[in-house]
Design an enzyme around this catalytic site. Structure first.
Site, PDB file in Angstrom:
ATOM      1  N   LYS A 112      55.290   7.489 104.818  1.00 40.48           N
ATOM      2  CA  LYS A 112      53.892   7.426 105.254  1.00 40.48           C
ATOM      3  C   LYS A 112      53.255   8.807 105.323  1.00 40.48           C
ATOM      4  CE  LYS A 112      53.810   2.919 107.484  1.00 40.48           C
ATOM      5  NZ  LYS A 112      53.579   2.140 108.700  1.00 40.48           N
ATOM      6  N   LYS A 193      57.490  -7.127  98.354  1.00 38.53           N
ATOM      7  CA  LYS A 193      57.299  -8.120  99.422  1.00 38.53           C
ATOM      8  C   LYS A 193      55.817  -8.307  99.745  1.00 38.53           C
ATOM      9  CE  LYS A 193      57.308  -5.940 103.954  1.00 38.53           C
ATOM     10  NZ  LYS A 193      56.110  -6.616 104.462  1.00 38.53           N
ATOM     11  N   LYS A 196      50.870  -6.884 104.689  1.00 37.01           N
ATOM     12  CA  LYS A 196      49.511  -6.779 105.214  1.00 37.01           C
ATOM     13  C   LYS A 196      48.779  -5.628 104.553  1.00 37.01           C
ATOM     14  CE  LYS A 196      50.776  -7.119 109.877  1.00 37.01           C
ATOM     15  NZ  LYS A 196      51.109  -5.744 110.196  1.00 37.01           N
TER      16      LYS A 196
HETATM   17  P1  ATP Z   1      52.666  -3.642 106.949  1.00 32.70           P
HETATM   18  O1  ATP Z   1      52.397  -3.687 105.470  1.00 32.70           O
HETATM   19  O2  ATP Z   1      51.486  -3.155 107.787  1.00 32.70           O
HETATM   20  O3  ATP Z   1      53.989  -2.997 107.316  1.00 32.70           O
HETATM   21  P2  ATP Z   1      53.910  -6.227 107.150  1.00 32.70           P
HETATM   22  O4  ATP Z   1      53.345  -7.308 106.319  1.00 32.70           O
HETATM   23  O5  ATP Z   1      55.168  -5.580 106.675  1.00 32.70           O
HETATM   24  O6  ATP Z   1      52.758  -5.181 107.377  1.00 32.70           O
HETATM   25  P3  ATP Z   1      54.719  -6.050 109.918  1.00 32.70           P
HETATM   26  O7  ATP Z   1      53.692  -6.058 111.025  1.00 32.70           O
HETATM   27  O8  ATP Z   1      55.309  -4.750 109.496  1.00 32.70           O
HETATM   28  O9  ATP Z   1      54.074  -6.785 108.620  1.00 32.70           O
HETATM   29  O10 ATP Z   1      55.881  -7.051 110.281  1.00 32.70           O
HETATM   30  C1  ATP Z   1      55.746  -8.104 111.200  1.00 32.70           C
HETATM   31  C2  ATP Z   1      56.980  -9.001 111.071  1.00 32.70           C
HETATM   32  O11 ATP Z   1      56.884  -9.792 109.852  1.00 32.70           O
HETATM   33  C3  ATP Z   1      58.296  -8.247 110.970  1.00 32.70           C
HETATM   34  O12 ATP Z   1      59.267  -8.944 111.734  1.00 32.70           O
HETATM   35  C4  ATP Z   1      58.653  -8.293 109.493  1.00 32.70           C
HETATM   36  O13 ATP Z   1      60.060  -8.237 109.273  1.00 32.70           O
HETATM   37  C5  ATP Z   1      58.072  -9.654 109.067  1.00 32.70           C
HETATM   38  N1  ATP Z   1      57.668  -9.643 107.646  1.00 32.70           N
HETATM   39  C6  ATP Z   1      56.760  -8.821 107.099  1.00 32.70           C
HETATM   40  N2  ATP Z   1      56.587  -9.084 105.791  1.00 32.70           N
HETATM   41  C7  ATP Z   1      57.422 -10.119 105.502  1.00 32.70           C
HETATM   42  C8  ATP Z   1      57.709 -10.856 104.305  1.00 32.70           C
HETATM   43  N3  ATP Z   1      57.081 -10.590 103.175  1.00 32.70           N
HETATM   44  N4  ATP Z   1      58.614 -11.864 104.376  1.00 32.70           N
HETATM   45  C9  ATP Z   1      59.250 -12.144 105.545  1.00 32.70           C
HETATM   46  N5  ATP Z   1      59.043 -11.485 106.698  1.00 32.70           N
HETATM   47  C10 ATP Z   1      58.128 -10.476 106.696  1.00 32.70           C
HETATM   48 MG    MG Z   2      56.001  -3.820 107.646  1.00 36.00          MG
END
Ligand code: ATP
Ligand code: MG
Length: 322
Positions: A112, A193, A196
């Site tokens: 980051k 993956k 967000k």
């Molecule tokens: P960012 O891109 O901001 O990191 P993110 O989509 O990875 O967002 P987080 O807030 O980091 O979301 O994660 C929230 C929860 O969702 C965590 O427990 C993470 O392991 C789970 N998670 C995130 N993306 C996935 C995915 N694609 N499949 C399954 N679980 C996920």
């Molecule tokens: Mg994440």
């Protein structure tokens, strides 16, 4: 009873991956009478450039979505991290036991901070705040995805070191893999993956996407030219992801599909069946934002005594006056 803690960043755009990988395991866990804390980690969302209005709105939105998705405030304490000041207090106390190098070698910090622009000091120290989040509540289990393993290891290191140097103060937590090991991939780029924070919307199914948007995104999901529906993540990542989504949404092994169109139709139906009640619950809850704030206030009242007790122990162990 085992105490579990799960955190969600209020950075918006909660998606199907978050639901299947994190929210659903949390909801299932609370039904097994595990003591659970669901925490919206608003302070973590300030480690990168942020907009105050968006942060406030997202914090309430994530709380609303968690409730709509089945988090039961009677069984799970739903809290906003910043409303409990002991998080920042313990953060500082732990910083005084951590080395600069331990934070600087975190992969997420390296990635980051390499993205360009000014790097907030809090981005460097955020894993220590995460350690404080966990240790504050004597959490024994922390469900972690691969991206958080290193941070959980640091939490364990800091807790063990503190206990050895200043006397038994913290419960040393274990990382557990979420019940659902499914890693939902991006529909438009199925080797990455679903996230967000990715720029495009096409590969991400938002929890509040209307049915027509869901249908379009799934019908445009990237597949391949093999023409055979089978689970083969290496050669057919797109189709394998759709099969995984179908299995997760229905709780059943997918049947045999003659073509991609038929699979996509069933995936659309299954995703919509899963998201429709969440959309409905969210719409109802949004009519009464006061209720969501009340739930957060109740959560705070419920967890505060444990937080205060931990900080008191840590302060005393470190030689601070009470
Ligand atoms: P960012 O891109 O901001 O990191 P993110 O989509 O990875 O967002 P987080 O807030 O980091 O979301 O994660 C929230 C929860 O969702 C965590 O427990 C993470 O392991 C789970 N998670 C995130 N993306 C996935 C995915 N694609 N499949 C399954 N679980 C996920
Ligand atoms: Mg994440």
């Amino acid at each position: 009873m085992t105490k579990r803690l799960t955190g969600f960043q209020p950075t918006g755009n909660l998606h199907l991956g978050n639901l299947l990988g994190a929210i659903r395991p949390l909801v299932v866990g609370q039904e097994r009478a595990t003591e659970t804390i669901a925490m919206i980690v608003d302070l973590h969302a300030m480690t990168m450039e942020h907009d105050p209005r968006t942060l406030r709105a997202c914090t309430l939105e994530v709380a609303t979505l968690l409730l709509a998705a089945g988090v039961d405030p009677k069984r799970t304490a739903l809290i906003a991290q910043s409303q409990i000041p002991e998080h920042t207090e313990l953060h500082y106390l732990l910083e005084c036991t951590a080395a600069h190098g331990e934070a600087a070698r975190m992969i997420q910090f390296k990635e980051k901070s390499a993205a360009g622009g000014p790097v907030r000091l809090s981005l460097l120290t955020y894993p220590v705040l995460m350690a404080a989040d966990i240790l504050l509540y004597d959490a024994q289990e922390v469900p972690v995805g691969d991206d958080q393993n290193q941070h959980l290891e640091l939490t364990r290191t800091l807790a063990l070191r503190f206990n050895a140097r200043y006397g038994e103060t913290f419960v040393v937590p274990e990382g557990v893999r979420p019940e659902s090991a499914a890693r939902i991939m991006d529909l438009a780029e199925p080797t990455r993956k679903m996230s967000k924070s990715t720029a495009g919307e096409a590969g991400r199914i938002g929890l509040l996407d209307p049915p027509e948007t869901i249908r379009k995104k799934i019908s445009r999901a990237v597949t391949d030219t093999a023409g055979v529906v089978r689970h083969d993540p290496e050669h057919q990542p797109g189709i394998s992801n759709l099969l995984a989504i179908l299995a997760e949404c229905t709780g059943e092994r997918p049947g045999i599909y003659p073509n991609y169109g038929a699979l996509k139709r069933d995936v659309t139906e299954a995703v919509d069946a899963l998201l429709a009640p969440i959309r409905k619950g969210h719409a109802e809850l949004s009519e009464d934002p006061g209720y969501v704030r009340e739930v957060l206030a109740e959560g705070k009242t419920r967890v505060r005594p444990a937080a205060l007790a931990t900080v008191r122990r840590a302060r005393a162990a470190l030689g601070l006056l009470d």
